[in-house]
Every structure is written in structure tokens, then in C-alpha cells.
Design an enzyme around this catalytic site. Structure first.
Site, PDB file in Angstrom:
ATOM      1  N   GLU A 291       0.689  -1.237   0.073  1.00 30.43           N
ATOM      2  CA  GLU A 291      -0.078   0.021   0.083  1.00 30.43           C
ATOM      3  C   GLU A 291       0.851   1.180  -0.143  1.00 30.43           C
ATOM      4  OE1 GLU A 291      -3.499  -0.533   2.574  1.00 30.43           O
ATOM      5  OE2 GLU A 291      -3.679  -2.230   2.070  1.00 30.43           O
TER       6      GLU A 291
ATOM      7  N   THR B 279       5.277   1.955  -0.599  1.00 34.20           N
ATOM      8  CA  THR B 279       6.761   1.611   0.052  1.00 34.20           C
ATOM      9  C   THR B 279       6.865   3.108   0.680  1.00 34.20           C
ATOM     10  OG1 THR B 279       7.890   2.400  -1.696  1.00 34.20           O
ATOM     11  CG2 THR B 279       7.392   0.116  -1.862  1.00 34.20           C
TER      12      THR B 279
HETATM   13  N1  CAA Z   1      -6.632  11.977  -3.697  1.00 31.42           N
HETATM   14  C1  CAA Z   1      -7.146  12.398  -4.944  1.00 31.42           C
HETATM   15  N2  CAA Z   1      -6.464  12.641  -6.205  1.00 31.42           N
HETATM   16  C2  CAA Z   1      -5.076  12.118  -6.153  1.00 31.42           C
HETATM   17  C3  CAA Z   1      -4.523  11.590  -5.160  1.00 31.42           C
HETATM   18  C4  CAA Z   1      -5.265  11.282  -3.865  1.00 31.42           C
HETATM   19  N3  CAA Z   1      -4.471  10.718  -2.813  1.00 31.42           N
HETATM   20  N4  CAA Z   1      -3.417  11.058  -5.483  1.00 31.42           N
HETATM   21  C5  CAA Z   1      -2.975  11.780  -6.864  1.00 31.42           C
HETATM   22  N5  CAA Z   1      -4.307  12.123  -7.365  1.00 31.42           N
HETATM   23  C6  CAA Z   1      -4.372  12.621  -8.538  1.00 31.42           C
HETATM   24  C7  CAA Z   1      -3.659  14.032  -8.787  1.00 31.42           C
HETATM   25  O1  CAA Z   1      -4.448  15.374  -8.133  1.00 31.42           O
HETATM   26  C8  CAA Z   1      -3.728  14.123 -10.233  1.00 31.42           C
HETATM   27  O2  CAA Z   1      -4.877  14.673 -10.662  1.00 31.42           O
HETATM   28  P1  CAA Z   1      -4.878  15.765 -11.903  1.00 31.42           P
HETATM   29  O3  CAA Z   1      -4.125  15.301 -13.192  1.00 31.42           O
HETATM   30  O4  CAA Z   1      -6.376  16.098 -11.864  1.00 31.42           O
HETATM   31  O5  CAA Z   1      -4.174  16.889 -11.158  1.00 31.42           O
HETATM   32  C9  CAA Z   1      -3.970  12.592 -10.521  1.00 31.42           C
HETATM   33  O6  CAA Z   1      -4.480  11.855  -9.515  1.00 31.42           O
HETATM   34  C10 CAA Z   1      -2.288  12.023 -10.775  1.00 31.42           C
HETATM   35  O7  CAA Z   1      -1.542  12.305  -9.779  1.00 31.42           O
HETATM   36  P2  CAA Z   1      -0.086  12.069  -9.731  1.00 31.42           P
HETATM   37  O8  CAA Z   1       0.562  13.152 -10.814  1.00 31.42           O
HETATM   38  O9  CAA Z   1       0.620  12.509  -8.472  1.00 31.42           O
HETATM   39  O10 CAA Z   1       0.417  10.695 -10.168  1.00 31.42           O
HETATM   40  P3  CAA Z   1       1.805   9.756 -10.384  1.00 31.42           P
HETATM   41  O11 CAA Z   1       1.710   9.045 -11.485  1.00 31.42           O
HETATM   42  O12 CAA Z   1       2.666  10.773 -10.289  1.00 31.42           O
HETATM   43  O13 CAA Z   1       1.643   8.894  -9.201  1.00 31.42           O
HETATM   44  C11 CAA Z   1       2.341   8.176  -6.822  1.00 31.42           C
HETATM   45  C12 CAA Z   1       1.727   9.198  -7.800  1.00 31.42           C
HETATM   46  C13 CAA Z   1       2.176   8.702  -5.471  1.00 31.42           C
HETATM   47  C14 CAA Z   1       3.748   7.584  -6.792  1.00 31.42           C
HETATM   48  C15 CAA Z   1       1.381   6.605  -7.055  1.00 31.42           C
HETATM   49  O14 CAA Z   1       1.651   6.109  -8.281  1.00 31.42           O
HETATM   50  C16 CAA Z   1       1.558   5.799  -5.924  1.00 31.42           C
HETATM   51  O15 CAA Z   1       0.732   6.106  -4.830  1.00 31.42           O
HETATM   52  N6  CAA Z   1       2.081   4.685  -6.047  1.00 31.42           N
HETATM   53  C17 CAA Z   1       2.158   3.940  -4.869  1.00 31.42           C
HETATM   54  C18 CAA Z   1       0.804   2.925  -5.246  1.00 31.42           C
HETATM   55  C19 CAA Z   1       0.632   1.670  -4.246  1.00 31.42           C
HETATM   56  O16 CAA Z   1       0.448   2.383  -3.171  1.00 31.42           O
HETATM   57  N7  CAA Z   1       0.334   0.441  -4.466  1.00 31.42           N
HETATM   58  C20 CAA Z   1      -0.259  -0.288  -3.585  1.00 31.42           C
HETATM   59  C21 CAA Z   1      -1.279  -1.221  -4.200  1.00 31.42           C
HETATM   60  S1  CAA Z   1      -2.230  -2.072  -2.982  1.00 31.42           S
HETATM   61  C22 CAA Z   1      -1.473  -3.007  -2.191  1.00 31.42           C
HETATM   62  O17 CAA Z   1      -0.413  -3.157  -2.104  1.00 31.42           O
HETATM   63  C23 CAA Z   1      -2.372  -3.978  -1.118  1.00 31.42           C
HETATM   64  C24 CAA Z   1      -3.367  -4.867  -1.464  1.00 31.42           C
HETATM   65  O18 CAA Z   1      -3.504  -5.915  -2.166  1.00 31.42           O
HETATM   66  C25 CAA Z   1      -4.676  -4.350  -1.091  1.00 31.42           C
END
Ligand code: CAA
Length: 389
Positions: free
Chosen positions: A372, A374
Site C-alpha cells: 500500500e 513503500t
Molecule cells: N487523492 C485524490 N487525487 C489524487 C491523489 C489522492 N490521494 N493522488 C493523486 N491524485 C490525482 C492528482 O491530483 C492528479 O490529478 P490531476 O491530474 O487532475 O491533477 C492525478 O491523480 C495524478 O496524480 P500524480 O501526478 O501524483 O500521479 P503519479 O503517476 O505521479 O503517481 C504516486 C503518484 C503517489 C507515486 C502513485 O503512483 C502511488 O501512490 N504509488 C504507490 C501505489 C501503491 O500504493 N500501490 C499499492 C497497491 S495496493 C496493495 O499493495 C495492497 C493490496 O493488495 C490491497
């Protein structure tokens, strides 16, 4: 002196829990003590326990954070955190399974249509386990890099691709699957779909043989020309990435509640042992180096508790909590790793034995620095949000 610390354990002065929250916490604590904790070691060896999950369903734990109109207990993020913390004191594996279920049900609740909620949320409270499928073999941290695709053929959505590391994969009745609906767009080319386990073309692949949380199920999912009706789309086309990110903000609070419960379980074993075990003519609890480790555990536990309930409260007030949840998850996961490591150190050779539980806790704890989001990705997120204010 160390025993005195226990008197104030769990005392939060900033806000009061409601009577309903206290009642749910008490019920979950009892259930964990009687039904979950005694099976944690067995689940570490033999995996997911069907019989236990029947009891979990019968006792209404699946629906704790869902509204009563959908058969839930009417809880919220604070209630969910209270419950997961208690469950994790007995088994992080069970808590992780519930966390993934609640992550998926939260998405249906916040983004589903009236019909989708009616169709699925009663089941989610009663007897169906849900899962959230974002990660793929070649896209974990870079969530926008997923390659699973969904194409609309005029009547149906057709899904293809592979998901990896899916918590509850293979034991779920409903999967929320993120797929690309527009190759040319990055984050705005992703949509979310509701996929029932029995859908033709959907299958469960490799079951992961994990280092820890072995009582939870983690599997690959395979989608081979799955046909879905229009009603399977969750939210609007292109909204999937935001839906997933918002859900992960909430899930990072849940993960921290699990990390907190695990820290408390490890601390309890370490403190009991330190009081009873003697070395150089006195209990090892009276040696400064052992006291320092216990003091650090208590600092970590108290800070996690304060950050966690504050962030859960933000979620309940519908305030954006992306940065707070990221900071909380970094802190809680690193705290539980250090706490479990120190608990082993206090127990010495016994800590390294499977008989004393803390070696399992350390193996369980490691996932919280990875799943969820790293610690590295979350630090990047906090850093960029701090600098772009
Ligand atoms: N809330 C609302 N909107 C959000 C948001 C949030 N938390 N985070 C991003 N957004 C929106 C941004 O505002 C942006 O919108 P606009 O284009 O309209 O401005 C859009 O989404 C894109 O955001 P980013 O440019 O920040 O996107 P990015 O590609 O740079 O990604 C990141 C950012 C934070 C690295 C993201 O890829 C991330 O969180 N990665 C980690 C993924 C993760 O946690 N994976 C785990 C999967 S689930 C799991 O492990 C467990 C399971 O089995 C249950």
C-alpha cells in the site's frame, strides 16, 4: 517502573471515542482473544483458515465500517482503526485480510451507484470478501504504469491482463480491478471495474509463498477476455486512478492500525519477559539498555496512536489526508519493525525461536514498509507535497 507504564496504555486525551466505538472495540477485543489469537501461529504454518473466517462473518466483523442501511455496524474510519488494532494484537494476517476487504468496500461505498451499493454492500457486510486489484507484475509503485486493458465493444467492456500480489486473491467474491481504458492517457486513462469471481475468463493464478502474514491469501489474478456489462464500471471512465489513490489514503490508516496492534503485541511479550528474566542478579527490565528499548517502543506506539486517530478523524470529516496518511504509514511501519526487532533482542535466543511469537511478528511487520505504498514512494509523496505548498 515499567509496570506503571501499562496503566496509561491506550489513553488518548485529544478526543473521546463514542459509546458505540467503545462497544465495538470491546467485542472485537474479546473475539480476538478467544478466536483469533489462539490460531495465529497455526495460520503462519498452514495459511488462511476457513473455519475462523466463517466465525468472523457470523460475528459481523466484515461490516464494521459500513452503514447500518447496508447491514454494517455503522462505524467509520476511527472505528475501523480501533477494530484493526485489536485484531492485529491477535493476528496481523487476519487484520490484513479485513483491511483489503474494507479498502474495496470503501470504494464501492464512495464511488458506486445506488444500484451497485444495493447489489454488493449487503453481501460485503454479511458473507462476501472483497479485494482491490491495482498492482501488476511490472507496475507496483508506478501505479499509472499498469497494462491491463478494458475496451468497450459497443455492448460490453472486455478486460485482459494480469494482476499481482493481490491480497484476498482466490478467497474473494468481488474484485475491484483497475485497467487502462485509454492507452494514450496516463493517469486519466485508467478506470475501475467490479468483477465477480465467477465471471467467465477470470481466474486465480500463482499463490504467493510469503515471508510473513502467511494467514492471509495473496495471489495473482488473470483476466482473459472477460466480458462485463456497462453496469460494472465503477465511477466514470478515466476516474480509476483517482479512485484508487483516494482509497489508498484511507487504507494507509488501516495499515497503520495493524502495525500499531502488532507493535503492542510485541511490546507486551518483551515487557513480560524483561520483568521475569533475571541476569546479573536482577530482572533484565532493570538494566538500562533494556529499558531504553522499551522506552523507544512506548514512544513509537504513542506517536502512532496519536497520528493514526487524528488522520482517521480527518477521513471521517472528509478532509483530504494524503500527506498525513503517508507520514503515518511511514512512521507506523518503521516503528513496528524496530519494536519487533527489539522484542527479539530482549528475548535473546528465545526471541529467535518460533515458540515465542516475536520472530513471526518481525516477519509479519516487514510487509508494512512495502504494501500500500513503500516507505520510499511515500517519502517522495510527503516531500513533494511539503515543497509544493
Ligand atoms: N487523492 C485524490 N487525487 C489524487 C491523489 C489522492 N490521494 N493522488 C493523486 N491524485 C490525482 C492528482 O491530483 C492528479 O490529478 P490531476 O491530474 O487532475 O491533477 C492525478 O491523480 C495524478 O496524480 P500524480 O501526478 O501524483 O500521479 P503519479 O503517476 O505521479 O503517481 C504516486 C503518484 C503517489 C507515486 C502513485 O503512483 C502511488 O501512490 N504509488 C504507490 C501505489 C501503491 O500504493 N500501490 C499499492 C497497491 S495496493 C496493495 O499493495 C495492497 C493490496 O493488495 C490491497
Amino acid at each position: 517502573m515499567i509496570a506503571d507504564l501499562n496503566k496509561n496504555k491506550g489513553c488518548i486525551m485529544l478526543f473521546e471515542f463514542t459509546d458505540e466505538q467503545k462497544m465495538i472495540q470491546k467485542m472485537v477485543k474479546e473475539f480476538t482473544k478467544n478466536e483469533i489469537k489462539p490460531l495465529d501461529m497455526e495460520m503462519d504454518r498452514n495459511g488462511f483458515n476457513d473455519e475462523l473466517w466463517k466465525k468472523i462473518k457470523e460475528n459481523g466483523l466484515l461490516g464494521i465500517p459500513l452503514p447500518e442501511e447496508y447491514g454494517g455496524a455503522g462505524g467509520n474510519a476511527v472505528t475501523g482503526a480501533l477494530a484493526l488494532r485489536e485484531i492485529s494484537r491477535g493476528s496481523a494476517s487476519v487484520a490484513v485480510t479485513l483491511d483489503a476487504h474494507w479498502l474495496a468496500t470503501d470504494i464501492v461505498f464512495h464511488h458506486g451507484t445506488r444500484e451497485q451499493k444495493e447489489k454488493y454492500l449487503h453481501k460485503a457486510s454479511e458473507d462476501s470478501i472483497f479485494a482491490f486489484a491495482l498492482t501488476e507484475p511490472s507496475a507496483g509503485s508506478d501505479a499509472a504504469g499498469i497494462q491491463s486493458s478494458a475496451e468497450f465493444d459497443g455492448t460490453h467492456w472486455v478486460l485482459n491482463g494480469t494482476k499481482a500480489w493481490i491480497t484476498n486473491g482466490g478467497i474473494s467474491d468481488l474484485y475491484i480491478i483497475l485497467a487502462k481504458t485509454d492507452e494514450k492517457k496516463s493517469t486519466k486513462g485508467i478506470s475501475a471495474f467490479l468483477v465477480e469471481a465467477e465471471t467467465p475468463g477470470f481466474s486465480v493464478g500463482k499463490k504467493e509463498d510469503k515471508m510473513g502474514i502467511r494467514g492471509s491469501m495473496t495471489s495473482e489474478l488473470i483476466m482473459n477476455n472477460i466480458k462485463l456489462t456497462k453496469e460494472s464500471l465503477l465511477g466514470k471512465v478515466g476516474d480509476g486512478f483517482k479512485i484508487a489513490m483516494m482509497a489508498l489514503d484511507g487504507a494507509r490508516i488501516s495499515i497503520s492500525a495493524i502495525a500499531l496492534g502488532l507493535s503492542e503485541a510485541a511490546r507486551e511479550i518483551a515487557v513480560d519477559y524483561a520483568i521475569q528474566r533475571t541476569a546479573f542478579g536482577r530482572p533484565i527490565a532493570q538494566h538500562q539498555s533494556v529499558q531504553n528499548m522499551i522506552a523507544n517502543m512506548d514512544i513509537g506506539i504513542r506517536n502512532t496512536e496519536l497520528m493514526m486517530f487524528d488522520t482517521a478523524r480527518m477521513k471521517d470529516l472528509e478532509k483530504r489526508h494524503t500527506k498525513e496518511a503517508a507520514m503515518l504509514k511511514i512512521y507506523s511501519s518503521e516503528t513496528t519493525m524496530q519494536t519487533c526487532k527489539d522484542a527479539i533482542q530482549i528475548l535473546g535466543g528465545n526471541g529467535y525461536s518460533r515458540d515465542y511469537h516475536v520472530e513471526r511478528y518481525l516477519r509479519d511487520a516487514k510487509i508494512f514498509e512495502i504494501g500500500e505504498g513503500t516507505s520510499e514512494i511515500l517519502r517522495m509523496l510527503v516531500g513533494s507535497m511539503s515543497l509544493n505548498k
